[in-house]
Motif scaffolding. Structure first.
Motif, mmCIF file in Angstrom:
data_model
loop_
_atom_site.group_PDB
_atom_site.id
_atom_site.type_symbol
_atom_site.label_atom_id
_atom_site.label_comp_id
_atom_site.label_asym_id
_atom_site.label_seq_id
_atom_site.Cartn_x
_atom_site.Cartn_y
_atom_site.Cartn_z
ATOM 1 N N ARG A 254 -13.054 -12.751 0.143
ATOM 2 C CA ARG A 254 -14.499 -13.401 0.351
ATOM 3 C C ARG A 254 -15.703 -12.259 0.463
ATOM 4 N N THR A 255 -17.187 -12.726 0.563
ATOM 5 C CA THR A 255 -18.197 -12.169 0.819
ATOM 6 C C THR A 255 -18.948 -12.735 1.790
ATOM 7 N N ASP A 256 -18.705 -13.673 2.440
ATOM 8 C CA ASP A 256 -18.918 -14.392 3.554
ATOM 9 C C ASP A 256 -18.264 -13.578 4.505
ATOM 10 N N TRP A 257 -19.373 -14.646 5.715
ATOM 11 C CA TRP A 257 -18.913 -13.301 6.961
ATOM 12 C C TRP A 257 -17.359 -14.041 7.431
ATOM 13 N N LEU A 258 -17.174 -14.998 6.603
ATOM 14 C CA LEU A 258 -15.453 -15.059 7.569
ATOM 15 C C LEU A 258 -14.720 -13.658 6.672
ATOM 16 N N ARG A 259 -15.009 -13.406 6.091
ATOM 17 C CA ARG A 259 -14.529 -12.155 5.586
ATOM 18 C C ARG A 259 -13.450 -11.470 6.394
ATOM 19 N N VAL A 260 -14.052 -10.964 7.273
ATOM 20 C CA VAL A 260 -13.046 -10.199 8.587
ATOM 21 C C VAL A 260 -12.009 -11.289 9.266
ATOM 22 N N PRO A 261 -12.091 -11.873 9.484
ATOM 23 C CA PRO A 261 -10.904 -13.166 9.939
ATOM 24 C C PRO A 261 -10.158 -13.681 8.809
ATOM 25 N N HIS A 262 -10.928 -13.694 8.147
ATOM 26 C CA HIS A 262 -9.591 -14.684 6.673
ATOM 27 C C HIS A 262 -9.131 -12.778 6.510
ATOM 28 N N ARG A 263 -9.428 -11.902 6.623
ATOM 29 C CA ARG A 263 -8.188 -10.644 6.131
ATOM 30 C C ARG A 263 -7.845 -10.472 7.706
ATOM 31 N N LEU A 264 -8.050 -10.846 8.228
ATOM 32 C CA LEU A 264 -6.403 -10.584 9.903
ATOM 33 C C LEU A 264 -6.077 -11.519 10.382
ATOM 34 N N LEU A 265 -5.949 -13.058 8.838
ATOM 35 C CA LEU A 265 -5.298 -13.850 8.674
ATOM 36 C C LEU A 265 -4.420 -13.483 7.493
ATOM 37 N N ARG A 266 -5.106 -12.738 6.674
ATOM 38 C CA ARG A 266 -3.943 -12.531 5.764
ATOM 39 C C ARG A 266 -3.153 -11.301 6.266
ATOM 40 N N ILE A 267 -3.461 -10.701 6.624
ATOM 41 C CA ILE A 267 -2.439 -9.497 7.561
ATOM 42 C C ILE A 267 -0.898 -9.877 8.282
ATOM 43 N N VAL A 268 -1.854 -11.328 9.858
ATOM 44 C CA VAL A 268 -0.655 -11.555 10.612
ATOM 45 C C VAL A 268 -0.165 -12.465 9.646
ATOM 46 N N THR A 269 -0.472 -12.880 8.497
ATOM 47 C CA THR A 269 0.970 -13.713 7.447
ATOM 48 C C THR A 269 1.605 -13.294 6.425
ATOM 49 N N ASP A 270 1.560 -12.038 6.435
ATOM 50 C CA ASP A 270 2.233 -11.115 5.436
ATOM 51 C C ASP A 270 3.261 -10.845 5.831
ATOM 52 N N GLY A 271 4.581 -11.465 4.902
ATOM 53 C CA GLY A 271 5.991 -11.530 5.659
ATOM 54 C C GLY A 271 6.728 -10.867 5.992
ATOM 55 N N VAL B 139 11.443 2.136 1.452
ATOM 56 C CA VAL B 139 10.877 1.044 2.196
ATOM 57 C C VAL B 139 9.915 1.303 2.103
ATOM 58 N N PRO B 140 9.025 0.450 1.244
ATOM 59 C CA PRO B 140 7.483 -0.194 1.381
ATOM 60 C C PRO B 140 6.817 0.447 1.777
ATOM 61 N N PRO B 141 5.712 1.544 1.998
ATOM 62 C CA PRO B 141 4.586 1.270 3.275
ATOM 63 C C PRO B 141 4.148 0.201 3.011
ATOM 64 N N ALA B 142 3.539 -0.424 4.513
ATOM 65 C CA ALA B 142 2.585 -1.389 5.095
ATOM 66 C C ALA B 142 1.282 -1.823 4.816
ATOM 67 N N VAL B 143 1.387 -2.611 3.621
ATOM 68 C CA VAL B 143 -0.384 -3.166 3.483
ATOM 69 C C VAL B 143 -1.020 -3.770 4.011
ATOM 70 N N PHE B 144 -2.268 -3.459 3.989
ATOM 71 C CA PHE B 144 -3.315 -4.729 4.669
ATOM 72 C C PHE B 144 -4.434 -4.919 4.204
ATOM 73 N N ARG B 145 -3.264 -6.177 3.603
ATOM 74 C CA ARG B 145 -3.912 -6.952 2.826
ATOM 75 C C ARG B 145 -5.574 -7.383 2.872
ATOM 76 N N ASP B 146 -6.772 -7.379 1.859
ATOM 77 C CA ASP B 146 -8.318 -7.061 2.260
ATOM 78 C C ASP B 146 -8.313 -8.946 1.326
ATOM 79 N N SER B 147 -9.588 -9.220 1.914
ATOM 80 C CA SER B 147 -10.461 -10.427 2.172
ATOM 81 C C SER B 147 -11.353 -10.776 0.636
#
Length: 433
Positions: free
Chosen positions: A84-101, A74-82
């Motif tokens: 982006r370099t602006d202030w949206l980096r943190v919410p964008h990273r959370l969005l990528r993590i949440v939408t990771d299948g 079983v592959p380990p969990a990968v928390f994908r980074d963003s």
């Protein structure tokens, strides 16, 4: 025997999840719904954050459970980074993590296992019911009352009913255990197609990082030539031209101009040597990363402490990427961080699935040998200064170029630089890149 042990362990897992799994999932749903309904106040965000943490915990538990129960890759969990370099980096990273299948597949596996467990419990009860019925004929009673019911059957029928209940319970339980294995392993272990698609995505990201890093390097070289060496060479040519015009009328003035041109030519040679060192580091190929970083530290006006513990030579691409990450971090600390001290730590690390010794420790190289780059080994470096912090990854900047260079060899770069310091850059690169 091993298969029987696995089935029994699976039944135990299902029985446990049948009693605990669904309540856990209901708790997550209730927290999510309540958090969405109370988003207008701070408590809503806290409830959503708690629900998200519980979801990640459930996904982690399910991956570890399946990997340990079936010895599955079983592959380990990968928390994908963003990127982006602006202030949206943190919410964008959370969005990528949440939408990771991969996280949702683990949660779906936990849900299905809980449903299977909910069915397993009455099947186990059926097994428990069949045993006393099968043995009821040994008694002296003429009728037997079926447990949990008011139905009374002749004692002659009790063994048959008990055997049927026992067979149905055992068969159903084993069937659910086998179905659980097939479903969960199918959900959590990638098949060949998914693995190849992931490899293709990784290669595409590496190629993009390499192309982007090469483009940034080309831009840097052009800028250094245009802003540094080229004006100095033009100045030398002008000084020599002026000296030629004065050599008969003003020999002393011409001599002074020639001396200035000579000094400028030495500076130009130094700049060209530094520029060439930024393209190719000869000492890195000849003596390795430790010697190259030590030479880099010796030229730094800020004290640099180098702690290198390398038990093998890695590939040229891996060592080059790490070297330039260290060089750029030291340069940034000199120019912008107002640091008084820099510490560089370099290690070669062995992944858990690499070779180990009898005690389970990572196998070390024998003294006097230079082991080849093992496919599971990584080259890790951390560069930390005591400056003012506040460094950011900006598009087209030095750190952005380093991140792309490191990504081009399959590695990762992490920047931590809170206001007030310290600034730390960590680089991890596969040794066999």
């Amino acid at each position: 025997m091993q298969r029987t042990g696995t089935i029994l362990a699976t039944v135990a897992h299902l029985a446990l999840l049948g009693s605990m799994g669904i309540p856990v999932l209901i708790t997550i749903v209730v927290l999510t719904a309540t958090g969405i309904g109370t988003l207008v106040v701070l408590v809503g965000f806290l409830l959503l954050a708690l629900a998200l943490l519980l979801m990640f915990a459930v996904a982690w538990f399910e991956r570890e459970r399946i990997a340990g129960l079936y010895r599955a890759p079983v592959p380990p969990a990968v928390f994908r980074d963003s990127p982006r370099t602006d202030w949206l980096r943190v919410p964008h990273r959370l969005l990528r993590i949440v939408t990771d299948g991969q996280h949702w597949r683990a949660i779906l596996s936990f849900f299905l296992a809980s449903v299977f467990g909910g069915i397993t419990l009455p099947l186990l009860g059926l097994v428990g019911l069949g045993v006393p019925l099968a043995l009821a004929g040994l008694g002296a009673a003429e009728t037997v009352t079926i447990p949990l019911t008011s139905f009374a059957a002749p004692v002659e029928w009790a063994p048959l009913l008990g055997i049927l209940a026992l067979a149905a319970g055992v068969a159903g339980t084993i069937g659910l255990a086998i179905a659980h294995r097939n479903v969960t392993v199918g959900l959590l272990v990638p098949d060949d197609r998914e693995r190849l698609e992931q490899q293709a995505r990784d290669e595409r990201d590496r190629r993009h990082g390499a192309v982007r890093a090469a483009d940034l390097d080309r831009t840097r070289i052009e800028r250094d030539l245009h802003d540094g060496v080229q004006p100095r060479l033009v100045s030398i040519a002008m000084q020599l031209g002026m000296a030629r015009d004065r050599i008969e009328a003003d020999p002393e003035g011409a001599k002074a101009l020639i001396e200035e041109a000579h000094a400028s030519s030495k500076s130009a040679v130094t700049e060209l040597r530094q520029l060439a060192r930024g393209i190719h580091v000869a000492v890195l190929d000849d003596r390795g990363l430790d010697a190259a970083v030590s030479a880099l530290a010796a030229r730094s006006p800020i004290p640099v402490e180098v702690d290198a513990r390398l038990d093998r030579r890695c590939s040229r691409d891996a060592e080059t990427a790490v070297y330039f990450a260290i060089a750029e971090a030291i340069t940034n600390a000199q120019k912008h961080a107002r640091a008084s001290r820099i510490r560089v730590a370099i290690r070669t690390r062995q992944e858990p699935d690499g070779p180990t010794d009898a005690q389970g420790q990572v196998a070390q190289a024998q003294p006097g040998t230079v082991p080849a780059a093992h496919p599971h080994a990584t080259l890790w470096a951390r560069i930390e200064d005591d400056g003012i912090g506040g460094a950011e990854r900006q598009i087209g900047g030095g750190i952005d170029g380093l991140a792309h260079r490191v990504a081009g060899v399959g590695g990762t770069l992490t920047l931590t630089s809170p206001a007030g310091g310290p600034t730390a850059i960590e680089v991890t690169v596969p040794c066999a890149s």
